[in-house]
Write a protein that holds these residues in place. Structure first.
Motif, PDB file in Angstrom:
ATOM      1  N   UNK A  79       0.818  -1.206   0.000  1.00  0.00           N
ATOM      2  CA  UNK A  79       0.000   0.000   0.000  1.00  0.00           C
ATOM      3  C   UNK A  79       0.852   1.256   0.000  1.00  0.00           C
ATOM      4  N   UNK A  80       1.962   1.239   0.701  1.00  0.00           N
ATOM      5  CA  UNK A  80       2.827   2.423   0.721  1.00  0.00           C
ATOM      6  C   UNK A  80       4.283   2.003   0.577  1.00  0.00           C
ATOM      7  N   UNK A  81       4.588   1.329  -0.497  1.00  0.00           N
ATOM      8  CA  UNK A  81       5.946   0.851  -0.747  1.00  0.00           C
ATOM      9  C   UNK A  81       6.857   1.950  -1.231  1.00  0.00           C
ATOM     10  N   UNK A  82       7.988   1.600  -1.811  1.00  0.00           N
ATOM     11  CA  UNK A  82       8.991   2.590  -2.204  1.00  0.00           C
ATOM     12  C   UNK A  82       8.512   3.642  -3.180  1.00  0.00           C
ATOM     13  N   UNK A  83       7.500   3.349  -3.989  1.00  0.00           N
ATOM     14  CA  UNK A  83       7.032   4.305  -4.996  1.00  0.00           C
ATOM     15  C   UNK A  83       5.779   5.068  -4.577  1.00  0.00           C
ATOM     16  N   UNK A  84       5.331   4.857  -3.340  1.00  0.00           N
ATOM     17  CA  UNK A  84       4.067   5.440  -2.899  1.00  0.00           C
ATOM     18  C   UNK A  84       4.239   6.893  -2.451  1.00  0.00           C
ATOM     19  N   UNK A  85       3.135   7.618  -2.417  1.00  0.00           N
ATOM     20  CA  UNK A  85       3.118   8.992  -1.909  1.00  0.00           C
ATOM     21  C   UNK A  85       2.428   9.086  -0.552  1.00  0.00           C
ATOM     22  N   UNK A  86       2.273   7.955   0.136  1.00  0.00           N
ATOM     23  CA  UNK A  86       1.626   7.933   1.438  1.00  0.00           C
ATOM     24  C   UNK A  86       2.362   8.844   2.429  1.00  0.00           C
ATOM     25  N   UNK A  87       1.615   9.580   3.241  1.00  0.00           N
ATOM     26  CA  UNK A  87       2.211  10.509   4.193  1.00  0.00           C
ATOM     27  C   UNK A  87       2.933   9.752   5.315  1.00  0.00           C
ATOM     28  N   UNK A  88       3.972  10.380   5.830  1.00  0.00           N
ATOM     29  CA  UNK A  88       4.733   9.794   6.929  1.00  0.00           C
ATOM     30  C   UNK A  88       3.989   9.990   8.237  1.00  0.00           C
ATOM     31  N   UNK A  89       3.919   8.926   9.046  1.00  0.00           N
ATOM     32  CA  UNK A  89       3.267   9.014  10.352  1.00  0.00           C
ATOM     33  C   UNK A  89       4.015   9.995  11.253  1.00  0.00           C
ATOM     34  N   UNK A  90       3.301  10.767  12.108  1.00  0.00           N
ATOM     35  CA  UNK A  90       3.944  11.787  12.954  1.00  0.00           C
ATOM     36  C   UNK A  90       5.052  11.235  13.843  1.00  0.00           C
ATOM     37  N   UNK A  91       4.870  10.012  14.391  1.00  0.00           N
ATOM     38  CA  UNK A  91       5.878   9.464  15.293  1.00  0.00           C
ATOM     39  C   UNK A  91       7.220   9.285  14.581  1.00  0.00           C
ATOM     40  N   UNK A  92       7.186   8.933  13.304  1.00  0.00           N
ATOM     41  CA  UNK A  92       8.437   8.749  12.557  1.00  0.00           C
ATOM     42  C   UNK A  92       9.204  10.061  12.500  1.00  0.00           C
ATOM     43  N   UNK A  93       8.505  11.153  12.289  1.00  0.00           N
ATOM     44  CA  UNK A  93       9.152  12.467  12.237  1.00  0.00           C
ATOM     45  C   UNK A  93       9.752  12.848  13.590  1.00  0.00           C
ATOM     46  N   UNK A  94       9.019  12.522  14.662  1.00  0.00           N
ATOM     47  CA  UNK A  94       9.522  12.811  16.013  1.00  0.00           C
ATOM     48  C   UNK A  94      10.787  11.998  16.281  1.00  0.00           C
TER      49      UNK A  94
END
Length: 496
Positions: free
Chosen positions: A12-27
């Motif tokens: 669903x959100x593999x290497x070519x996807x435009x899925x948004x990054x989850x907030x925890x990952x940014x933190x």
């Protein structure tokens, strides 16, 4: 190949996807890369502090090189040991430990009564710098979604150059406000603040799902994925991780240097070492560590040299943003080529300016010559920080297999820091013997050799998950027909 096609078709959100990054990952990325900020500050602050500690510590050209390079010697072993222990106890615990060592080293260098203690605590500080350089990119790469891995890992490079710029601003600010001769200790002490923040922040962060899975703790791996991925992505990524680890088990792959006996892993490790070392043989850190010294040597005053060095930090930060933007649009291999070719050309430019332009005109110092050298530095840093450095850390965090990532990353970064140590130790002596022009012509010739390595050996990893990269490089380096040229012009990764 069938497995990769299945994963590609069902993700669903593999290497070519435009899925948004989850907030925890940014933190997580923001907190972990405080290690990069410390890395940058502690390596950059010495450039200004050297101008003022010399009288108090009775520095000679040799001990000046030792004070600068001792951190790099410690960094080499910090990278090596942290890579091994990160596989055993986890990436998170290593970063927490490194934060404590950062604080101890910063306090020790600030209080050092003589050159011997300064060198000792610079080595201690280096252990933390090297450990952070090897562990933080791996931590972020393993916890980031595949489609955002390039940008998130490159935040480490942004924090490194931001730390260097803060160091240059700190040096100039302390000198302007109180005079550097009495305040170089405060320049070094300031680094304890982000060290405490790193320690506190990492206490609340999880380890990576790949490390949990490697230790058989699949429930904890799933929990981290549920917090860092879209809901529909958790199952396929966990399946991809576990299947790759099971395949490594069947091949009896373990997190040990003994795995280098396998030809494809030995070739891969050598490629990683080469990628790490060419970043240093460009001579980038002679500019970052000795810029004020070089600018004074070509005619600038102390105040002007310190102020001009801030421009080096500013252009590094700006161009790292450019590098992050480029990583989302062009391949890793292309970016390495741009950086390596551009840096090499700038080295020859600096050498030519300092050789052909006169030092004095009518008995007066030629100010234009010093500003042309500064221009060469800024052009060099544009290619280094806008292309070569960001993609170096990213490639090193991507190309090694999961079980060996910590150990191999540590080994490659060890080689990087040893190269940095030798270059930084030799540079003051090189400057005294062959001059600025001779030193940069030598770096330029080394850069030509590095460019040949890039053309022949650097792979393309864009648009693949970490597990897909592992399968791809295994097939690539195991094929005898392909090993003559390790980087074909058109890679499968571009078509996925």
């Amino acid at each position: 190949m069938a497995k990769e096609q299945y994963i590609t078709a069902n993700r669903a959100s593999g290497p070519n996807s435009n899925t948004k990054t989850e907030p925890l990952v940014k933190v997580i990325a923001a907190i972990a890369t405080l290690g990069g900020l410390l890395f940058g500050y502690d390596t950059g602050v010495i450039s200004g502090a050297l101008l003022f500690m010399g009288d108090e510590l009775h520095l000679t050209p040799f001990t000046t090189g030792l004070v600068t390079s001792s951190l790099l010697f410690g960094a080499a072993f910090g990278a090596l040991f942290s890579g091994h222990f990160a596989a055993a106890v986890g990436r998170r615990k290593i970063i927490i430990t490194l934060a404590i060592i950062f604080a101890m080293g910063s306090i020790g260098t600030a209080l050092a009564p003589d050159v011997e203690w300064m060198i000792f605590f610079r080595v201690v500080l280096g252990v933390a710098v090297g450990g952070a350089s090897a562990t933080v990119p791996v931590y972020i790469a393993e916890i980031a979604p595949a489609n955002k891995r390039g940008q998130l890992v490159t935040i480490q490079e942004l924090m490194i150059v931001s730390g260097q710029m803060l160091a240059y601003i700190s040096n100039a600010g302390f000198n302007a406000a109180w005079g550097g001769h009495d305040t170089w200790r405060w320049m070094l002490f300031v680094a304890t603040v982000p060290a405490v923040l790193l320690w506190f922040g990492m206490m609340f962060m999880p380890d990576t799902p790949r490390w949990y899975a490697m230790k058989g703790r699949l429930a904890e791996a799933r929990k981290v994925l549920e917090r860092t991925r879209a809901k529909e992505d958790v199952e396929w990524e966990l399946e991809e991780i576990t299947e790759t680890l099971e395949e490594e088990d069947r091949q009896q792959t373990r997190s040990s240097v003994r795995e280098l006996r396998k030809p494809w892993l030995f070739k891969l490790f050598l490629i990683g070492v080469g990628i790490a070392v060419i970043q240093q043989t460009s001579g980038v850190n002679t500019i970052m560590y000795y810029a004020p010294t070089m600018l004074k040597a070509v005619g600038m005053s102390t105040d002007a040299a310190l102020f001009a060095t801030i421009a080096n930090g500013a252009i590094s930060v700006i161009m790292t943003f450019v590098g992050i933007w480029l990583l989302g649009r062009i391949g890793r291999r292309t970016l390495v080529k741009i950086g390596q070719f551009g840096c090499t050309a700038c080295l020859f430019f600096i050498g030519a300016v300092s050789y052909f332009m006169p030092e004095t005109i009518n008995g007066e110092v030629d100010v234009l010559r010093s500003y042309m050298v500064l221009l060469g530095m800024l052009m060099f840093l544009s290619f280094q920080q806008g292309a070569l450095s960001p993609v170096t850390w990213l490639l090193l965090s991507e190309i090694f297999p999961t079980r060996l990532r910590g150990v191999f990353m540590g080994g490659a970064v060890f080689a990087m820091w040893i190269a940095n140590f030798l270059i930084s130790l030799a540079f003051p002596l090189l400057l005294a013997s062959v001059g600025l022009s001779g030193a940069f012509f030598i770096f330029g010739l080394i850069g030509v050799c590095g460019a040949l390595f890039v053309i022949k050996c650097v792979p393309e990893t864009r648009n693949r998950s970490l597990e897909q990269i592992e399968h791809y490089l295994h097939d690539w380096l195991s094929n005898d027909e392909d090993t003559a040229t390790l980087a074909p012009a058109k890679h499968k990764a571009e078509s996925h």
